[in-house]
Design a protein around this motif. Structure first.
Motif, PDB file in Angstrom:
ATOM      1  N   CYS A   1      -5.770  -1.491   8.017  1.00  0.00           N
ATOM      2  CA  CYS A   1      -5.167  -2.719   7.166  1.00  0.00           C
ATOM      3  C   CYS A   1      -5.836  -4.160   8.303  1.00  0.00           C
ATOM      4  O   CYS A   1      -5.014  -3.499   9.231  1.00  0.00           O
ATOM      5  CB  CYS A   1      -4.098  -2.528   6.256  1.00  0.00           C
ATOM      6  SG  CYS A   1      -2.989  -4.329   5.587  1.00  0.00           S
TER       7      CYS A   1
ATOM      8  N   THR B   1     -10.080   2.898   1.954  1.00  0.00           N
ATOM      9  CA  THR B   1      -9.907   1.553   1.850  1.00  0.00           C
ATOM     10  C   THR B   1      -9.482   0.393   2.383  1.00  0.00           C
ATOM     11  O   THR B   1      -9.424   1.036   3.654  1.00  0.00           O
ATOM     12  CB  THR B   1      -8.924   1.710   0.548  1.00  0.00           C
ATOM     13  OG1 THR B   1      -7.504   2.071   1.638  1.00  0.00           O
ATOM     14  CG2 THR B   1      -8.787   1.442  -0.384  1.00  0.00           C
TER      15      THR B   1
ATOM     16  N   SER C   1      -6.516   0.124  -7.124  1.00  0.00           N
ATOM     17  CA  SER C   1      -5.543  -1.104  -6.778  1.00  0.00           C
ATOM     18  C   SER C   1      -4.630  -1.989  -8.577  1.00  0.00           C
ATOM     19  O   SER C   1      -5.467  -1.685  -9.416  1.00  0.00           O
ATOM     20  CB  SER C   1      -6.668  -2.597  -5.982  1.00  0.00           C
ATOM     21  OG  SER C   1      -7.920  -2.753  -6.948  1.00  0.00           O
TER      22      SER C   1
ATOM     23  N   THR D   1      -2.130  -1.581  -3.286  1.00  0.00           N
ATOM     24  CA  THR D   1      -2.884  -0.145  -3.167  1.00  0.00           C
ATOM     25  C   THR D   1      -2.465   0.834  -3.350  1.00  0.00           C
ATOM     26  O   THR D   1      -1.884   1.466  -3.197  1.00  0.00           O
ATOM     27  CB  THR D   1      -4.468  -0.335  -2.157  1.00  0.00           C
ATOM     28  OG1 THR D   1      -3.520  -0.584  -0.589  1.00  0.00           O
ATOM     29  CG2 THR D   1      -5.782  -1.770  -2.977  1.00  0.00           C
TER      30      THR D   1
ATOM     31  N   HIS E   1      -8.157  -3.677   3.966  1.00  0.00           N
ATOM     32  CA  HIS E   1      -7.283  -5.554   2.869  1.00  0.00           C
ATOM     33  C   HIS E   1      -6.718  -5.904   4.539  1.00  0.00           C
ATOM     34  O   HIS E   1      -6.722  -5.348   5.489  1.00  0.00           O
ATOM     35  CB  HIS E   1      -5.323  -4.742   2.404  1.00  0.00           C
ATOM     36  CG  HIS E   1      -5.276  -5.866   2.117  1.00  0.00           C
ATOM     37  ND1 HIS E   1      -5.395  -6.497   0.963  1.00  0.00           N
ATOM     38  CD2 HIS E   1      -3.906  -6.239   2.846  1.00  0.00           C
ATOM     39  CE1 HIS E   1      -4.726  -7.885   1.509  1.00  0.00           C
ATOM     40  NE2 HIS E   1      -3.673  -7.227   1.876  1.00  0.00           N
TER      41      HIS E   1
ATOM     42  N   CYS F   1       1.038   5.604  -0.538  1.00  0.00           N
ATOM     43  CA  CYS F   1       0.094   6.665   0.319  1.00  0.00           C
ATOM     44  C   CYS F   1       0.991   7.994  -0.061  1.00  0.00           C
ATOM     45  O   CYS F   1       1.483   8.233   0.477  1.00  0.00           O
ATOM     46  CB  CYS F   1      -1.118   6.731   1.219  1.00  0.00           C
ATOM     47  SG  CYS F   1      -2.232   7.961   1.704  1.00  0.00           S
TER      48      CYS F   1
ATOM     49  N   HIS G   1       0.717  -1.464  -0.216  1.00  0.00           N
ATOM     50  CA  HIS G   1       0.229   0.314  -0.400  1.00  0.00           C
ATOM     51  C   HIS G   1       0.739   1.437   0.297  1.00  0.00           C
ATOM     52  O   HIS G   1       1.686   1.494   0.780  1.00  0.00           O
ATOM     53  CB  HIS G   1      -0.591   0.100   1.087  1.00  0.00           C
ATOM     54  CG  HIS G   1      -1.727   1.077   1.250  1.00  0.00           C
ATOM     55  ND1 HIS G   1      -2.728   1.371   0.260  1.00  0.00           N
ATOM     56  CD2 HIS G   1      -1.826   2.319   2.083  1.00  0.00           C
ATOM     57  CE1 HIS G   1      -3.361   1.909   0.678  1.00  0.00           C
ATOM     58  NE2 HIS G   1      -2.585   3.162   1.856  1.00  0.00           N
TER      59      HIS G   1
ATOM     60  N   HIS H   1      -7.967   4.479   5.558  1.00  0.00           N
ATOM     61  CA  HIS H   1      -6.799   3.341   5.720  1.00  0.00           C
ATOM     62  C   HIS H   1      -7.166   2.199   6.745  1.00  0.00           C
ATOM     63  O   HIS H   1      -6.271   2.664   7.634  1.00  0.00           O
ATOM     64  CB  HIS H   1      -5.899   3.578   4.622  1.00  0.00           C
ATOM     65  CG  HIS H   1      -5.029   1.943   4.228  1.00  0.00           C
ATOM     66  ND1 HIS H   1      -6.208   1.246   3.275  1.00  0.00           N
ATOM     67  CD2 HIS H   1      -4.461   1.457   4.215  1.00  0.00           C
ATOM     68  CE1 HIS H   1      -5.258   0.125   2.396  1.00  0.00           C
ATOM     69  NE2 HIS H   1      -3.956   0.209   3.709  1.00  0.00           N
TER      70      HIS H   1
END
Lengths: 368, 368
Positions: free
Chosen positions: B163, B242, A232, A242, B244, A163, A161, B161
């Motif tokens: 996870c 998002t 993604s 992502t 995961h 960002c 991931h 986000h």
């Protein structure tokens, strides 16, 4: 290419445009061994002259009231091009045709087809091409790759991931080239998305994903330029990634890679926060450090890795580029192809994400 | 409800099943004021008896070789149900019908329609319902909400986000109920995805997204149970999130919320790493801390917040649940509805993500 007092050849740079980032690159070129700033070109001679004095460059630096002036200068070996993306294809191709090696700011082009014109011109004229993704040249990057490649501690890579966001404020949205369709028309996807995509590709050893699917809800300005988006990415073997990039949120430079046995995480992947202090860090979690704490839960201890750096990443980038240029000029070697290949892969994924957004968030296959 | 020596009423818990997590909850119930473990039921009396002795519970705890035994026990006020998800609807409904308050392990049901049957039974019988999302009860959570609500420091929330991953190893994939379609049939989406979805909803003050789109490439086992997946979520006003979740990667509990002016980040949102040391932390980045370092780049300083906690989050959860039960039993109040509403919203989003996966990664609208 001139020879300096120690007998080493020096790569003489011309700079096309007085963008803000040019200040950083001017400093980097000045600090790099075997590199000098030879010429600055701007659309206005006054602006170029002011840039030289404002930034304390030697009076020997030549100034031009046009980009062509720099490209026609016989004493310029290589050019750094920080122009808006929409102008890259014109000036990078012309630079290559004038046998100048090309250090091109990212995003390298509006799309892969434009980039191909640039790369073909570089190849045809035997000049080196490299994009300005500075963090690639930081020693931390190589150290992190060691962690990702450690099958025992990290295991198999499963997901990534990335960002990168920043909130440049209201003036930016009115005036910045990064919000104009004919200038940096890829908006935030080209600006910070480029870094995210490159980081993801770096983590997977540059294997292109088989497809991408952009997140619904990308935000565009009135002119259609992307201000916030994400996607993604998917590989045949089940790896996923992502990323999120935005001009609307607080500064973030996050990169997380998860493996079966370990994790790698940093919050400053694009510019190490502590680079000016001579070191950078990243953290690694590993199954080896697990201690069972209580039923059903583990406490993962993370290792903080410190990588010392005498030289900032932008100087290391110039040094690497200069070394390759010297090989071409001096040792009659062919330009190194790995850098243009990385640029092209990054652009291909970026194009696919843009296509997915433009098609209303449909999956887009990547053929490679 | 009995009265203890200090004259306070005690909520007497029955526990359905000797799952691993029951050990943690038994300890939490024992530590919580005004709560005691009254009875343990298992499909085997031997197992229930062993559980009592293994975990040092008083010999006064009643043991049953069936779940019904616990539900029929007049001295049990409330039940903790850690059974596999597929069995929740049967046993939670039956518990409510027997007028037992219900503390239900997450994921609460296989889908919202099952959950509705549970919630209707609780409502019809005037019993309190709460799910076991422990981190909600940690004082850090409230402190973080203060940061997110600070319009000056954090600004407007833009993206989140989350996870949560762990890699439980090969035995798990063969034997765990979390990989069996008829037991925890929601797999990792129900297990760790639940926490991610709840965290995202928490950050947006529980406003349901208008749609979700799962990431292509979810990984299922041979029985069709999800082992790894993720999704993007979208709100009408442009906020995005998002997440995961995976059984295939190293332990990760990441939560990042980005606002226009600030960010909030932690790497242990589900279980604070340092809870056993009496504190937890999170970091906040804010525009107020920016210092311009060099042209074009800023160095964001982050504030580390430390939240002290005398009592672990699972004990605080039991305490909160017990207080609500006491209000119903003692003060003739109606059960508190906010907790079942949160459970239902979480389940609705979870269902939508599952539907998006099942439909081949199509967007799924959420009607609320």
């Amino acid at each position: 290419m001139s020879t300096d007092e120690s007998g080493q050849t020096t790569v003489r740079f011309g700079i096309l445009g007085c963008a803000h980032i040019s200040i950083k690159l001017c400093k980097a070129i000045s600090r790099a061994p075997n590199a000098t700033v030879e010429a600055i070109g701007s659309r206005s001679l006054e602006k170029a002259t002011k840039f030289v004095s404002d930034n304390g460059l030697p009076s020997t630096v030549r100034v031009y009231g046009s980009y062509e002036g720099v490209l026609d200068e016989a004493d310029v070996d290589a050019v750094y091009i920080p122009l808006p993306t929409g102008l890259h294809v014109k000036w990078a191709v012309m630079a290559a045709e004038k046998r100048k090696h090309v250090l091109l700011e990212k995003p390298v082009a509006m799309n892969a087809s434009e980039l191909d014109r640039i790369l073909e011109a570089c190849e045809a004229n035997g000049v080196q091409f490299m994009d300005c993704t500075m963090w690639m040249h930081h020693p931390r990057t190589a150290k992190m790759k060691e962690v990702l490649s450690d099958h025992h501690r990290f295991g198999q890579l499963k997901s990534i991931h990335a960002c990168m966001t920043y909130n440049p404020g209201p003036d930016f949205f009115k005036n910045s080239i990064r919000t104009k369709p004919d200038l940096d028309g890829l908006g935030v996807l080209g600006d910070t998305g480029w870094y995210c995509i490159r980081a993801i590709l770096w983590a997977v050893d540059y294997e292109l994903p088989k497809s991408v699917l952009a997140f619904p809800g990308a935000i565009h300005n009135d002119a259609g330029v992307i201000l916030s988006c994400g996607s993604s990415l998917h590989w045949q073997d089940g790896r996923t990634a992502t990323f999120h990039c935005s001009f609307l949120s607080h500064l973030t430079f996050d990169l997380t890679a998860l493996g079966t046995n370990g994790s790698l995480r940093l919050h400053d992947f694009v510019v190490p926060f502590e680079d000016n202090l001579g070191y950078s860090t990243f953290s690694e979690g590993s199954a080896l450090d697990f201690g069972k704490l209580e039923p059903g839960w583990w406490c993962p201890k993370t290792n903080q890795h410190v990588v010392e750096t005498e030289i900032p990443q932008e100087v290391l980038m110039v040094k690497e580029f200069t070394a390759l240029v010297q090989k071409v000029k001096h040792c009659d070697e062919k330009p190194e192809k790995s850098w243009p290949i990385l640029s092209r892969k990054t652009q291909i994924v970026l194009d696919a994400v843009k296509e997915s957004i433009d098609k209303g968030y449909q999956p887009v296959e990547i053929l490679g």
